[in-house]
Design an enzyme around this catalytic site. Structure first.
Site, PDB file in Angstrom:
ATOM      1  N   LYS A 136     -14.555 -52.673 -78.004  1.00  0.00           N
ATOM      2  CA  LYS A 136     -14.815 -51.304 -78.200  1.00  0.00           C
ATOM      3  C   LYS A 136     -14.393 -50.791 -79.498  1.00  0.00           C
ATOM      4  CE  LYS A 136     -13.220 -47.081 -76.055  1.00  0.00           C
ATOM      5  NZ  LYS A 136     -12.217 -46.469 -74.945  1.00  0.00           N
ATOM      6  N   SER A 211     -14.070 -43.222 -72.143  1.00  0.00           N
ATOM      7  CA  SER A 211     -14.872 -43.124 -73.458  1.00  0.00           C
ATOM      8  C   SER A 211     -15.106 -44.581 -73.880  1.00  0.00           C
ATOM      9  CB  SER A 211     -13.477 -42.965 -74.560  1.00  0.00           C
ATOM     10  OG  SER A 211     -12.204 -43.938 -74.438  1.00  0.00           O
ATOM     11  N   SER A 235     -10.835 -43.941 -69.037  1.00  0.00           N
ATOM     12  CA  SER A 235     -11.793 -44.438 -70.164  1.00  0.00           C
ATOM     13  C   SER A 235     -12.442 -45.935 -69.863  1.00  0.00           C
ATOM     14  CB  SER A 235     -11.260 -44.315 -71.352  1.00  0.00           C
ATOM     15  OG  SER A 235     -11.037 -43.004 -71.819  1.00  0.00           O
TER      16      SER A 235
END
Length: 547
Positions: A136, A211, A235
């Protein structure tokens, strides 16, 4: 929250540069990645196998545990595996917009080093020898940008690798790409002005989640088999469920977070965690065990010195699983309820005790956690957005400017909410004790993947962030529009329920993955993964093939 300074350059120019840089990293591949068609169907799963060589597909379709066996015995080289994943990740980017950059030079250099080590020593360098791992974007890579979804942060360059990357690299991992994040990092959606919207591979009209939605979409398309996400309100678990993969939110202060980019870093009002996402359940355990076996607390003092423990299921009694059917605020959409019912019935057939787990003041839980998310009243996030002149994304406005719980707290107010948090945690522990369950089976989201910019109900995931309980999301079944229908006689539980009910679209949702989550108490990470592994074998999860 007006900006006092004029941006150095238009935000559109920064976004153009970001996207051109990403494309340039893909264009350096040799041989070049196949071009994705300009016109794409809603469901893009069939495309990669049509574009890529069967050898690439055969490698990237393997589960991580099987890949590691082949890598550790020399049956596959790290270069072959890395090359395959670089190609498939590049295609995934063209299909769903899930990358901020590909890392071919770094990845192949590392893969060659690993192959040379294996040739010399005839053994793997560590437990992750040659395994490509996606990351990420907000996790720092030395010398690379770390934007956390803000145009204003585009020139933020990480000074060192995040601690988690150091550990995984030492274990033999190869980092082959970085994945998209949303503006503010606080959406159950992945959209930013830098890179645009990450789409769901099952239906590009729908959200990949957030996210960590770049990770979720990439994993679903087998552009990675193991990735690193983060979770402060859902997330990891939300995109895992939306995209039909596995995701684990650990207990806080077990997995290192040093070296990530995050607004208000160091504020422990709500503990944010890093955790694994994978195409398999085994991939989650592999990640957790590898990291904890490295004793990360020796160099990151905030971590609890708590090694990985193998959990043994109770032999003197059946497992006792509580089912949280709904939180008495929002009823889940029909496929979620069907998945819960089917799972509960099959667990009982296998001799596992199943009881109803009634929610305890979940509406109060949201008031507490929503008040603790932005204790500066959203000032830092607002400044980060406004200083570049970039527009506010719809879900940034919703979570900050339209959220009545967001206020700048003075010392007394902050103390009040922290006391409320601790009191609620104690009350919930007593509630759990009364029901005496080993784990709770519950929805991840109030529905399957929703339309873009509509994911405005966090409480099925944020509930467990407030309590700091470990939770694992996993695929169960697929939406079947002929089976999944509302009970028309039910009246809405709340305004939130009315809104959620209106989001149900059986035509758009048909065929989407349906995920659930299993939750345990603090520091029962190993227990929850072991229980899920057991019930997966007992009731044959998922119930049907999910790509």
């Amino acid at each position: 929250m007006p900006s006092k300074r004029k941006p150095k350059r238009p935000w559109q120019d920064v976004a153009k540069e970001a996207q051109e840089h990403r494309d340039s990293t893909i264009n350096t591949l040799s041989p070049p990645a196949p071009r994705v068609p300009a016109e794409l169907p809603k469901n893009v799963f069939p495309i990669a196998p049509e574009l890529l060589h069967p050898h690439i597909i055969s490698i990237t379709d393997l589960p991580p545990e099987q890949l590691l066996t082949l890598l550790s015995t020399g049956q596959l080289s790290a270069v072959d595996v890395t090359t395959a994943y670089l190609q498939r990740a590049a295609v995934a980017q063209g299909l769903v917009n899930c990358l901020t950059e590909l890392l071919p030079t770094q990845a192949l250099t590392r893969a060659r080093e690993l192959d040379a080590y294996f040739q010399e020593h005839r053994r793997p360098i560590g437990p992750l020898h040659g395994l490509p791992i996606s990351v990420k974007e907000h996790i720092g890579f030395e010398g690379l940008r770390c934007t956390t979804g803000y145009v204003a942060h585009y020139d933020n360059i990480a000074k060192e690798d995040g601690h988690i990357l150091q550990i995984l690299r030492n274990a033999g991992a190869v980092f082959h790409c970085r994945t998209t994040v949303p503006q503010t990092m606080m959406h159950l959606e992945t959209d930013s002005n830098l890179y645009g919207v990450t789409k769901n591979p099952y239906n590009n009209n729908l959200s990949s989640g957030g996210s960590s939605g770049g990770e979720g979409a990439l994993l679903a398309l087998h552009g990675s088999c193991l990735g690193i996400g983060s979770d402060v309100g859902g997330s990891i678990r939300n995109p895992a469920a939306n995209c039909g993969v596995y995701g684990f939110k650990p207990t806080a202060f077990r997995i290192p977070t040093d070296g990530w980019g995050y607004i208000m870093a160091g504020a422990d009002t709500v503990e944010s965690v890093l955790g694994p996402m994978s195409t398999t359940l085994s991939g989650l355990k592999l990640f957790m065990k590898t990291v904890l076996d490295s004793q990360p607390w020796l160099t990151e003092p905030a971590l609890i010195p708590f090694p990985w423990r193998e959990f043994q299921l109770p032999q003197d009694r059946p497992l006792r699983i509580g089912v949280l059917w709904d939180d008495q605020i929002v009823r889940p959409h029909p496929p979620i309820t069907r998945a819960l019912k089917t799972a509960a019935e099959r667990l009982q057939i296998q001799g596992i005790e199943v009881v109803d787990f009634k929610p305890y003041l979940h509406e109060e839980a949201w008031a507490i956690i929503a008040s603790l998310y932005f204790t500066d009243g959203g000032e830092a996030d607002g400044q980060a957005i406004n200083s570049s002149g970039e527009p506010w994304r719809p879900l940034s406005e919703w979570i900050i400017t339209q959220n009545t719980c967001v206020k700048k707290l003075d010392v007394g107010e902050l103390t009040y909410w922290l006391e409320e948090r601790e009191a609620y945690r104690k009350e919930y522990a007593l509630h759990w004790n009364e029901l005496g369950v080993d784990a709770v089976l519950c929805p991840v989201n109030p529905g399957v993947a929703p339309k873009h910019n509509t994911a405005k109900y966090w409480s099925y995931t944020s509930q467990w962030n407030l309590l700091d309980y470990p939770a694992v999301a996993f695929p169960v079944t697929k939406v079947n529009k002929s089976l999944d229908k509302w009970d028309r006689e039910q009246s809405p539980l709340s305004e939130h329920d009315t809104y959620n009910r209106e989001l149900w679209d059986p035509e758009e949702a048909d065929g989407l993955p349906v995920g659930l989550q299993l939750v345990g108490r603090r520091f029962e990470d190993e227990k929850i993964l072991a229980i899920l592994e057991h019930i997966t074998e007992q009731i044959q999860l998922p119930f049907e093939q999910i790509p």
